[in-house]
Write a protein that holds these residues in place. Structure first.
Motif, short mmCIF file in Angstrom:
data_model
loop_
_atom_site.label_atom_id
_atom_site.label_comp_id
_atom_site.label_asym_id
_atom_site.label_seq_id
_atom_site.Cartn_x
_atom_site.Cartn_y
_atom_site.Cartn_z
N GLU A 137 -30.75 28.93 6.09
CA GLU A 137 -30.62 28.06 4.66
C GLU A 137 -30.80 26.66 5.20
O GLU A 137 -30.83 26.06 6.15
CB GLU A 137 -28.94 28.01 4.39
N LEU A 138 -31.35 25.94 3.93
CA LEU A 138 -31.74 24.53 3.96
C LEU A 138 -30.76 23.72 3.22
O LEU A 138 -30.47 24.21 2.29
CB LEU A 138 -33.04 24.43 3.41
N ARG B 114 -43.40 23.89 3.39
CA ARG B 114 -43.89 25.29 3.97
C ARG B 114 -43.19 26.27 3.25
O ARG B 114 -43.79 27.41 3.25
CB ARG B 114 -43.81 25.14 5.52
N ARG B 115 -41.90 26.23 3.15
CA ARG B 115 -41.07 27.16 2.85
C ARG B 115 -40.64 27.45 1.17
O ARG B 115 -40.44 28.54 0.81
CB ARG B 115 -39.54 27.34 3.49
N MET C 29 -37.38 19.14 -11.04
CA MET C 29 -36.65 19.62 -9.90
C MET C 29 -35.64 20.71 -10.23
O MET C 29 -35.73 21.69 -9.48
CB MET C 29 -36.05 18.53 -9.30
N CYS C 30 -34.74 20.64 -11.08
CA CYS C 30 -33.83 21.50 -11.34
C CYS C 30 -34.48 22.84 -11.70
O CYS C 30 -34.03 23.96 -11.45
CB CYS C 30 -32.96 21.11 -12.56
N VAL C 31 -35.61 22.98 -12.36
CA VAL C 31 -36.30 24.12 -12.92
C VAL C 31 -36.58 25.04 -11.55
O VAL C 31 -36.45 26.06 -11.36
CB VAL C 31 -37.56 23.97 -13.71
N ALA C 32 -37.16 24.27 -10.49
CA ALA C 32 -37.75 24.80 -9.17
C ALA C 32 -36.34 25.21 -8.56
O ALA C 32 -36.25 26.51 -8.03
CB ALA C 32 -38.27 23.99 -8.36
N LEU C 33 -35.42 24.40 -8.58
CA LEU C 33 -34.03 24.76 -7.88
C LEU C 33 -33.49 26.19 -8.54
O LEU C 33 -32.83 26.93 -7.81
CB LEU C 33 -32.91 23.79 -7.97
N ALA C 34 -33.48 26.36 -9.75
CA ALA C 34 -32.77 27.46 -10.60
C ALA C 34 -33.60 28.74 -9.95
O ALA C 34 -33.23 29.76 -9.82
CB ALA C 34 -33.14 27.33 -12.05
N MET C 35 -34.99 28.57 -9.75
CA MET C 35 -35.92 29.63 -9.54
C MET C 35 -35.62 30.03 -8.08
O MET C 35 -35.51 31.26 -7.69
CB MET C 35 -37.30 29.27 -9.62
N LEU C 36 -35.28 29.20 -7.28
CA LEU C 36 -35.03 29.33 -5.83
C LEU C 36 -33.45 29.67 -5.59
O LEU C 36 -33.19 30.04 -4.24
CB LEU C 36 -35.22 28.16 -5.00
N PRO D 163 -32.18 31.50 2.86
CA PRO D 163 -33.57 31.51 3.70
C PRO D 163 -34.71 32.10 2.52
O PRO D 163 -34.36 32.71 1.55
CB PRO D 163 -33.14 32.61 4.55
N PRO D 164 -35.77 31.71 3.06
CA PRO D 164 -37.10 31.85 1.81
C PRO D 164 -37.36 33.33 1.98
O PRO D 164 -37.59 33.90 2.97
CB PRO D 164 -38.19 30.99 2.42
#
Length: 328
Positions: A63-64, A83-84, A163-170, A217-218
Motif C-alpha cells: 500500500e502507499l 510508476r504505479r 485529483m479526487c477523480v483519480a483517487l476514486a478510480m484507484l 497495491p497497484p
C-alpha cells in the motif's frame, strides 16, 4: 473587518484540539483563502496544518500512504506515484498551475468546495449550499458546467477536483482523526450527493481532520491508466468533463476496468455500471460506448449542458481505446 487569528499547529494533537474548538484547518489556502476573502465562508481562527507530517511511504504489503500535508507538486513528482499510479500524477498535473500545485495539499484538495459561480456570488445569487432554503439560481441560470448525474432540485453544482477523480478510480481510502478516534472512509463515500441538504458535502464529523490517504497495491488497471481532462481552454481551467480510466487485459479481453468521471456530479463519479459491463469483452470502441451508455442511462442534463453526455461517451472511448493499445 473580521478579526482573524492565525496559529501554526505544533503537531496533530494540537491541530485536532483547535479544530474541535471551532478552528478551520489551513493547508495551502488555495481554496479556503478565496472563500474567506469573498465572504462565502467565515472563520475566527485558522490553524495551519501545512507543516505537519508530509510524507509518501510504502508499506510492507504494497500500500502507499500519503500524508494530508503532502503538496500536489510533490505527489505528482513522486517516483512511486508516477510508476504505479500514473493516472494520479497526470490528474494532478492537469489540475492547476505549478504555483498552485506547490502550495495546495492533498487534504485541502479533497475538501475544496464547488467553483459554481452562484455559490461565490454572495450578494446577487440564491444558493442552497451557501444558505439552506434560499433556492438555487443555477438551475435556471448559466448551467454549462453543472451536474448531469446525482443532482437534486436543491443543487446542481459539481466537485472541482481532478485529483479526487483519480483517487476514486484507484479505490483510495481517506484516513480521519477526530474526537471519536481514528477511522477510514473510502474516497468514493467521503463526498455526498446534494439531495435535500446540499450544504452537507462530506461525511466528516465535527472536529474531524483528514490525516492521509491510502492507495491499495497497484493492479494492472492502475498501472495501465490515464487521465484526460476536457476544458474550455487549455490553460488551467476546471474540467467540463474528465475521465480517469484503467484497463487490465487478458488474452485480448477486459479482466479489470476502472472508470471515474469528473465535472458531472457533486462528487467524483465512479462508473461501476460501465466497469461491470466491460468484463470479459474485447475492448472495441463499440463495446466501450455501450458500457458508458449504461452508466449514463440515469443522466439528467439541464437546458445548457446536455452536450456533456456525448462528451463523456467520446472521452471514455478515447481513453480506454488508447489504453487497450489501439488508436482512439
Amino acid at each position: 473587518m473580521t478579526p482573524l487569528c492565525y496559529v501554526r499547529a505544533g503537531d496533530r494533537a494540537d491541530a485536532l484540539a483547535r479544530v474541535v474548538n471551532g478552528a478551520r484547518c489551513l493547508g495551502g489556502g488555495t481554496n479556503l483563502v478565496d472563500l474567506l476573502r469573498q465572504n462565502v465562508e467565515q472563520a475566527s481562527e485558522l490553524v495551519d496544518v501545512s507543516r505537519l507530517d508530509g510524507d509518501v511511504r510504502e508499506s510492507d504489503g504494497g500500500e502507499l500512504f500519503i500524508d494530508a500535508a503532502v503538496t500536489n507538486a510533490a505527489l505528482a513528482a513522486h517516483p512511486l506515484v508516477r510508476r504505479r499510479y500514473p493516472v494520479l500524477a497526470r490528474a494532478l498535473l492537469a489540475g492547476a498551475s505549478a504555483q498552485i500545485r506547490n502550495m495546495a495539499t492533498v487534504g485541502g484538495n479533497i475538501l475544496q468546495r464547488t467553483r459554481c459561480m452562484y455559490f461565490y456570488d454572495v450578494d446577487g445569487a440564491r444558493c442552497n449550499k451557501r444558505q439552506p432554503g434560499a433556492g438555487c439560481d443555477a438551475r435556471e441560470g448559466f448551467d454549462r458546467y453543472h451536474a448531469i448525474l446525482g443532482a437534486s432540485d436543491q443543487c446542481v453544482a459539481t466537485h472541482p477536483s481532478d485529483m479526487c477523480v483519480a483517487l476514486a478510480m484507484l479505490d483510495a481510502v481517506v484516513h480521519l482523526s477526530g474526537p471519536g478516534g481514528d477511522r477510514s472512509v473510502p474516497l468514493t463515500d467521503l463526498h455526498v450527493l446534494p439531495g435535500a441538504t446540499p450544504q452537507v458535502e462530506t461525511v466528516l464529523q465535527p472536529g474531524e481532520l483528514i490525516t492521509g490517504v491510502e492507495l491499495p497495491p497497484p493492479s494492472d488497471a492502475m498501472v495501465r491508466s490515464d487521465y484526460r481532462k476536457v476544458r474550455d481552454r487549455s490553460s488551467y481551467a476546471f474540467a467540463v468533463v474528465s475521465v480517469a480510466g484503467g484497463l487490465g487485459l487478458a488474452e485480448g479481453r477486459v479482466r479489470e476496468a476502472r472508470i471515474a468521471l469528473g465535472g458531472v456530479a457533486a462528487k467524483p463519479w465512479r462508473a461501476r455500471r460501465a466497469e461491470a459491463a466491460l468484463i470479459g469483452l474485447a475492448p472495441t470502441p463499440e463495446a466501450l460506448l455501450a458500457a458508458i451508455r449504461e452508466e449514463l442511462a440515469d443522466a439528467r442534463p439541464l437546458s445548457g449542458n446536455g452536450f456533456k453526455i456525448g462528451l463523456v461517451e467520446r472521452t471514455v472511448v478515447a481513453v480506454l481505446t488508447t489504453l487497450a493499445g489501439a488508436r482512439a
